[in-house]
Design a protein around this motif. Structure first.
Motif, PDB file in Angstrom:
ATOM      1  N   ASP A 177       5.333  -4.428  16.936  1.00 53.53           N
ATOM      2  CA  ASP A 177       5.383  -5.338  15.582  1.00 53.53           C
ATOM      3  C   ASP A 177       5.023  -4.572  14.330  1.00 53.53           C
ATOM      4  O   ASP A 177       3.927  -3.600  14.477  1.00 53.53           O
ATOM      5  CB  ASP A 177       4.374  -6.361  15.852  1.00 53.53           C
ATOM      6  N   ASN A 178       5.599  -4.767  13.427  1.00 56.56           N
ATOM      7  CA  ASN A 178       5.391  -4.395  11.878  1.00 56.56           C
ATOM      8  C   ASN A 178       5.448  -2.974  11.912  1.00 56.56           C
ATOM      9  O   ASN A 178       4.370  -2.257  11.100  1.00 56.56           O
ATOM     10  CB  ASN A 178       4.085  -4.879  11.666  1.00 56.56           C
ATOM     11  N   MET A 179       6.376  -2.018  12.737  1.00 55.20           N
ATOM     12  CA  MET A 179       6.391  -0.628  12.365  1.00 55.20           C
ATOM     13  C   MET A 179       6.691  -0.284  11.073  1.00 55.20           C
ATOM     14  O   MET A 179       7.678  -1.269  10.382  1.00 55.20           O
ATOM     15  CB  MET A 179       7.415  -0.130  13.188  1.00 55.20           C
ATOM     16  N   GLN A 180       6.241   0.640  10.316  1.00 55.04           N
ATOM     17  CA  GLN A 180       6.683   1.064   9.035  1.00 55.04           C
ATOM     18  C   GLN A 180       7.214   2.424   8.779  1.00 55.04           C
ATOM     19  O   GLN A 180       7.430   2.777   7.782  1.00 55.04           O
ATOM     20  CB  GLN A 180       5.262   1.045   8.130  1.00 55.04           C
ATOM     21  N   ILE A 181       7.438   3.241   9.764  1.00 55.53           N
ATOM     22  CA  ILE A 181       7.901   4.325   9.903  1.00 55.53           C
ATOM     23  C   ILE A 181       9.234   4.567   9.153  1.00 55.53           C
ATOM     24  O   ILE A 181       9.622   5.601   8.182  1.00 55.53           O
ATOM     25  CB  ILE A 181       7.965   5.043  11.168  1.00 55.53           C
ATOM     26  N   GLU A 182      10.237   3.617   9.501  1.00 57.42           N
ATOM     27  CA  GLU A 182      11.525   3.507   8.583  1.00 57.42           C
ATOM     28  C   GLU A 182      11.306   3.393   7.166  1.00 57.42           C
ATOM     29  O   GLU A 182      12.007   3.933   6.425  1.00 57.42           O
ATOM     30  CB  GLU A 182      12.367   2.623   9.255  1.00 57.42           C
ATOM     31  N   TYR A 183      10.350   2.323   6.753  1.00 57.41           N
ATOM     32  CA  TYR A 183      10.344   2.292   5.392  1.00 57.41           C
ATOM     33  C   TYR A 183       9.815   3.647   4.783  1.00 57.41           C
ATOM     34  O   TYR A 183       9.932   3.874   3.578  1.00 57.41           O
ATOM     35  CB  TYR A 183       9.151   1.062   5.231  1.00 57.41           C
TER      36      TYR A 183
ATOM     37  N   GLN B  33       0.749  -1.273  -0.060  1.00 55.61           N
ATOM     38  CA  GLN B  33       0.020  -0.075  -0.205  1.00 55.61           C
ATOM     39  C   GLN B  33       0.708   1.341  -0.161  1.00 55.61           C
ATOM     40  O   GLN B  33       0.586   2.309  -0.521  1.00 55.61           O
ATOM     41  CB  GLN B  33      -1.022   0.073   1.418  1.00 55.61           C
ATOM     42  N   ILE B  34       1.801   1.208   0.931  1.00 58.38           N
ATOM     43  CA  ILE B  34       2.656   2.519   0.933  1.00 58.38           C
ATOM     44  C   ILE B  34       3.712   2.665  -0.506  1.00 58.38           C
ATOM     45  O   ILE B  34       3.341   3.799  -1.115  1.00 58.38           O
ATOM     46  CB  ILE B  34       3.991   2.108   2.061  1.00 58.38           C
ATOM     47  N   ASP B  35       3.876   1.783  -1.204  1.00 56.49           N
ATOM     48  CA  ASP B  35       4.412   1.716  -2.444  1.00 56.49           C
ATOM     49  C   ASP B  35       3.475   2.296  -3.290  1.00 56.49           C
ATOM     50  O   ASP B  35       3.648   3.262  -4.276  1.00 56.49           O
ATOM     51  CB  ASP B  35       4.927   0.280  -3.015  1.00 56.49           C
ATOM     52  N   ARG B  36       2.457   1.954  -3.516  1.00 56.73           N
ATOM     53  CA  ARG B  36       1.334   2.410  -4.395  1.00 56.73           C
ATOM     54  C   ARG B  36       0.909   4.009  -4.091  1.00 56.73           C
ATOM     55  O   ARG B  36       0.859   4.690  -5.128  1.00 56.73           O
ATOM     56  CB  ARG B  36      -0.095   1.623  -4.278  1.00 56.73           C
ATOM     57  N   ILE B  37       0.943   4.309  -2.865  1.00 56.38           N
ATOM     58  CA  ILE B  37       0.568   5.492  -2.444  1.00 56.38           C
ATOM     59  C   ILE B  37       1.740   6.617  -2.832  1.00 56.38           C
ATOM     60  O   ILE B  37       1.147   7.728  -3.675  1.00 56.38           O
ATOM     61  CB  ILE B  37       0.410   5.847  -0.855  1.00 56.38           C
ATOM     62  N   PHE B  38       2.768   6.334  -2.542  1.00 55.06           N
ATOM     63  CA  PHE B  38       4.068   6.977  -3.221  1.00 55.06           C
ATOM     64  C   PHE B  38       3.874   6.951  -4.879  1.00 55.06           C
ATOM     65  O   PHE B  38       4.064   8.247  -5.315  1.00 55.06           O
ATOM     66  CB  PHE B  38       5.225   6.506  -2.857  1.00 55.06           C
ATOM     67  N   ALA B  39       3.847   5.982  -5.530  1.00 52.78           N
ATOM     68  CA  ALA B  39       3.683   6.040  -7.049  1.00 52.78           C
ATOM     69  C   ALA B  39       2.572   6.848  -7.319  1.00 52.78           C
ATOM     70  O   ALA B  39       2.681   7.828  -8.372  1.00 52.78           O
ATOM     71  CB  ALA B  39       3.115   4.811  -7.469  1.00 52.78           C
ATOM     72  N   ILE B  40       1.288   6.765  -6.877  1.00 51.25           N
ATOM     73  CA  ILE B  40       0.101   7.688  -7.210  1.00 51.25           C
ATOM     74  C   ILE B  40       0.486   9.222  -7.018  1.00 51.25           C
ATOM     75  O   ILE B  40       0.270  10.160  -7.758  1.00 51.25           O
ATOM     76  CB  ILE B  40      -1.168   7.181  -6.364  1.00 51.25           C
TER      77      ILE B  40
ATOM     78  N   ASN C 134      16.072  13.794   8.144  1.00 49.49           N
ATOM     79  CA  ASN C 134      16.693  13.891   7.319  1.00 49.49           C
ATOM     80  C   ASN C 134      16.107  13.571   5.986  1.00 49.49           C
ATOM     81  O   ASN C 134      16.202  14.000   4.965  1.00 49.49           O
ATOM     82  CB  ASN C 134      17.951  12.598   7.292  1.00 49.49           C
ATOM     83  N   ALA C 135      14.970  12.653   6.175  1.00 47.38           N
ATOM     84  CA  ALA C 135      14.100  12.442   5.007  1.00 47.38           C
ATOM     85  C   ALA C 135      13.114  13.386   4.722  1.00 47.38           C
ATOM     86  O   ALA C 135      12.604  13.551   3.588  1.00 47.38           O
ATOM     87  CB  ALA C 135      13.144  11.194   5.275  1.00 47.38           C
ATOM     88  N   GLY C 136      12.884  14.291   5.797  1.00 45.49           N
ATOM     89  CA  GLY C 136      11.685  15.215   5.499  1.00 45.49           C
ATOM     90  C   GLY C 136      10.349  14.597   5.672  1.00 45.49           C
ATOM     91  O   GLY C 136       9.614  15.077   4.911  1.00 45.49           O
ATOM     92  N   VAL C 137      10.152  13.876   6.666  1.00 39.59           N
ATOM     93  CA  VAL C 137       8.897  13.251   7.120  1.00 39.59           C
ATOM     94  C   VAL C 137       8.438  14.136   8.343  1.00 39.59           C
ATOM     95  O   VAL C 137       9.244  14.195   9.247  1.00 39.59           O
ATOM     96  CB  VAL C 137       8.802  11.815   7.244  1.00 39.59           C
TER      97      VAL C 137
ATOM     98  N   GLU D  65      12.791   9.436   0.653  1.00 38.34           N
ATOM     99  CA  GLU D  65      14.205   9.817   0.048  1.00 38.34           C
ATOM    100  C   GLU D  65      14.189   9.107  -1.444  1.00 38.34           C
ATOM    101  O   GLU D  65      14.705   9.869  -2.381  1.00 38.34           O
ATOM    102  CB  GLU D  65      15.030   9.171   0.886  1.00 38.34           C
ATOM    103  N   GLU D  66      13.647   8.074  -1.701  1.00 32.14           N
ATOM    104  CA  GLU D  66      13.635   7.251  -2.856  1.00 32.14           C
ATOM    105  C   GLU D  66      12.821   8.056  -3.951  1.00 32.14           C
ATOM    106  O   GLU D  66      13.527   8.577  -5.225  1.00 32.14           O
ATOM    107  CB  GLU D  66      12.931   5.901  -2.818  1.00 32.14           C
ATOM    108  N   TYR D  67      11.827   8.918  -3.653  1.00 30.16           N
ATOM    109  CA  TYR D  67      10.864   9.502  -4.528  1.00 30.16           C
ATOM    110  C   TYR D  67      11.424  11.036  -4.366  1.00 30.16           C
ATOM    111  O   TYR D  67      10.865  11.848  -5.273  1.00 30.16           O
ATOM    112  CB  TYR D  67       9.521   9.181  -4.146  1.00 30.16           C
ATOM    113  N   GLY D  68      12.206  11.382  -3.494  1.00 27.38           N
ATOM    114  CA  GLY D  68      12.790  12.845  -3.375  1.00 27.38           C
ATOM    115  C   GLY D  68      11.275  13.604  -2.918  1.00 27.38           C
ATOM    116  O   GLY D  68      11.166  14.821  -3.502  1.00 27.38           O
ATOM    117  N   TRP D  69      10.397  13.155  -2.236  1.00 28.08           N
ATOM    118  CA  TRP D  69       9.419  13.573  -1.706  1.00 28.08           C
ATOM    119  C   TRP D  69       9.381  14.384  -0.083  1.00 28.08           C
ATOM    120  O   TRP D  69       8.767  14.716   0.315  1.00 28.08           O
ATOM    121  CB  TRP D  69       8.181  12.674  -1.593  1.00 28.08           C
ATOM    122  N   GLY D  70      10.709  14.769   0.013  1.00 28.20           N
ATOM    123  CA  GLY D  70      11.145  15.342   1.426  1.00 28.20           C
ATOM    124  C   GLY D  70      10.241  16.527   1.741  1.00 28.20           C
ATOM    125  O   GLY D  70       9.908  17.439   0.520  1.00 28.20           O
TER     126      GLY D  70
END
Length: 409
Positions: A215-221, A189-196, A260-263, A227-232
């Motif tokens: 369990d299953n923290m996603q914040i680091e992802y 889901q995170i991948d799709r949201i960034f792509a959209i 560092n990521a700008g989140v 950073e990958e998308y340059g969306w900082g």
């Protein structure tokens, strides 16, 4: 000049000063001591005047539905389940009427900018969107309302949802959200949201890591994807209650990663307090992330309301000052500069999160102003100072008179 606000207490970069504010054509045109100009004047007697308050994370489409839902467990799963059942009977007029009640409360408490999350999926279709889009038009005189479309009940596991999110963005929503903890594949889901978001040049504002364990923290992802998308600077995450459970070493490492990521991070104290800690019978965790260390690390942070009078949060009056005060209580905020920081997180820091270029107490800025019944930011937060009046683009938007005591004669 249309109006002069006289003897206002202003906070600028932690320094307090008294000044007059000149307004013309909905814009701040002067800020100076003893402003000399021929215009109607309003003397505020040293009360604190701040830019309009900002609600960065609220759900107008599912507000005020307690009469249709049952709260027995008080859990996130129950809240989603009960709301999902209720929203299948929503209609545009119904959503509009309920949202109108809440937005008017917010206006009366000084909110002038707002990002509202709107659920889109095949069960509700565009009903919520249609209602809130109309509300945005009707209340533009008092609030600049931004729509954030998001999939509350899942994306990869709910066929048809992605198409509706895309329709919302095509119709003008400038932000897309997420709730990966209710998806069969959170990272997908995170991948799709960034792509959209990249396809539509949209902001991202996710519900993230709302849980009582690590369990299953996603914040680091999410930081890595940013950073990958340059969306900082264009990504915010709300709740992140799992961070409140971290030992200092990992907490500080994630704080640095966020900076560092700008989140950005939004804390929703009323909801997080209500939903978290349900598994424990003692030493109950609060679930509210302390924001002072994040701010010190350079993370943009805001405090917001989230839900009002529904299974996620069966409380609420639309007061952001109350949210700032609640956060301060829960997170042991007591230093005057940190209390003042709580006010920043519903004003200037919230504006940075939403990338509002025309915001602020400055010459040339839009004249969105709120007068608080306090003399400095720390007092405003610690005393739950009432907003006395507001100007939206220089025009009166609300008045809240001080209470009058009637002593016996």
């Amino acid at each position: 000049m249309d109006l002069i606000i006289r003897d206002a207490s202003l906070s600028e970069r932690g320094e307090l000063r008294h000044a007059d504010i000149g307004i013309a054509n909905g814009t701040i045109v002067a800020i100076e001591a003893s402003l000399q100009a021929d215009a109607p004047a309003r003397d505020v007697g040293g009360c604190l005047v701040v830019p309009g308050l900002i609600e960065t994370h609220i759900h107008l489409d599912k507000t005020c539905i307690l009469d249709r839902c049952r709260i027995a467990e008080g859990t996130v799963a129950e809240a989603v389940r009960e709301t999902a059942a209720a929203k299948r009977n929503f209609a545009v007029d119904d959503v509009y009427a309920r949202a109108k009640r809440t937005i008017e409360r917010c206006i009366s408490h000084g909110t002038m900018r707002m990002r509202t999350h709107v659920e889109l999926d095949p069960g509700i279709g565009m009903i919520g969107y249609d209602a809130i889009e109309q509300l945005k038009r009707d209340y533009a005189w008092a609030v600049d309302l931004e729509l954030c479309v998001f999939p509350q009940e899942g994306l990869t596991n709910y066929p048809g949802t992605e198409e509706l999110l895309i329709e919302g963005l095509r119709r003008g929503a400038r932000t897309i959200g997420a709730a990966p903890y209710f998806d069969a594949d959170p990272q997908a889901q995170i991948d799709r949201i960034f792509a959209i978001a990249r396809d539509f040049d949209a902001e991202i504002d996710m519900h993230l890591d709302l849980a009582e364990t690590l369990d299953n923290m996603q914040i680091e992802y999410v930081c890595r994807k940013t950073e990958e998308y340059g969306w900082g600077g264009r990504v915010a995450v709300g709740h992140v209650t799992q961070m409140s459970l971290l030992p200092p070493e990992r907490f500080n490492a994630i704080a640095k990663q966020l900076a560092n990521a700008g989140v950005a991070v939004t804390v929703l104290p009323s909801t997080d307090l209500h939903l978290m800690g349900r598994r424990q019978d003692h030493a109950i965790p609060r679930g509210v992330v302390p924001l002072e260390p994040l701010r010190a690390a350079g993370v943009t942070c805001s405090i917001s309301t989230n839900n009002v009078l529904n299974p996620f949060t069966p409380y609420g009056d639309g007061s952001l000052v109350r949210m700032a005060n609640l956060y301060a209580n829960v997170c042991h905020v007591s230093r005057p500069d940190h209390l003042a920081g709580c006010l920043d997180m519903i004003t200037s820091d919230a504006a940075r999160l939403m990338r509002l270029d025309d915001y602020g107490m400055r010459i040339g800025g839009v004249a969105d102003l709120v007068c608080l019944d306090a003399h400095d930011p720390a007092e405003a937060v610690s005393t739950l100072a009432h907003p006395l009046w507001g100007l939206k683009r220089g025009r009166p938007s609300f008045t809240r008179p001080r209470p009058v005591l009637h002593a016996p004669r």
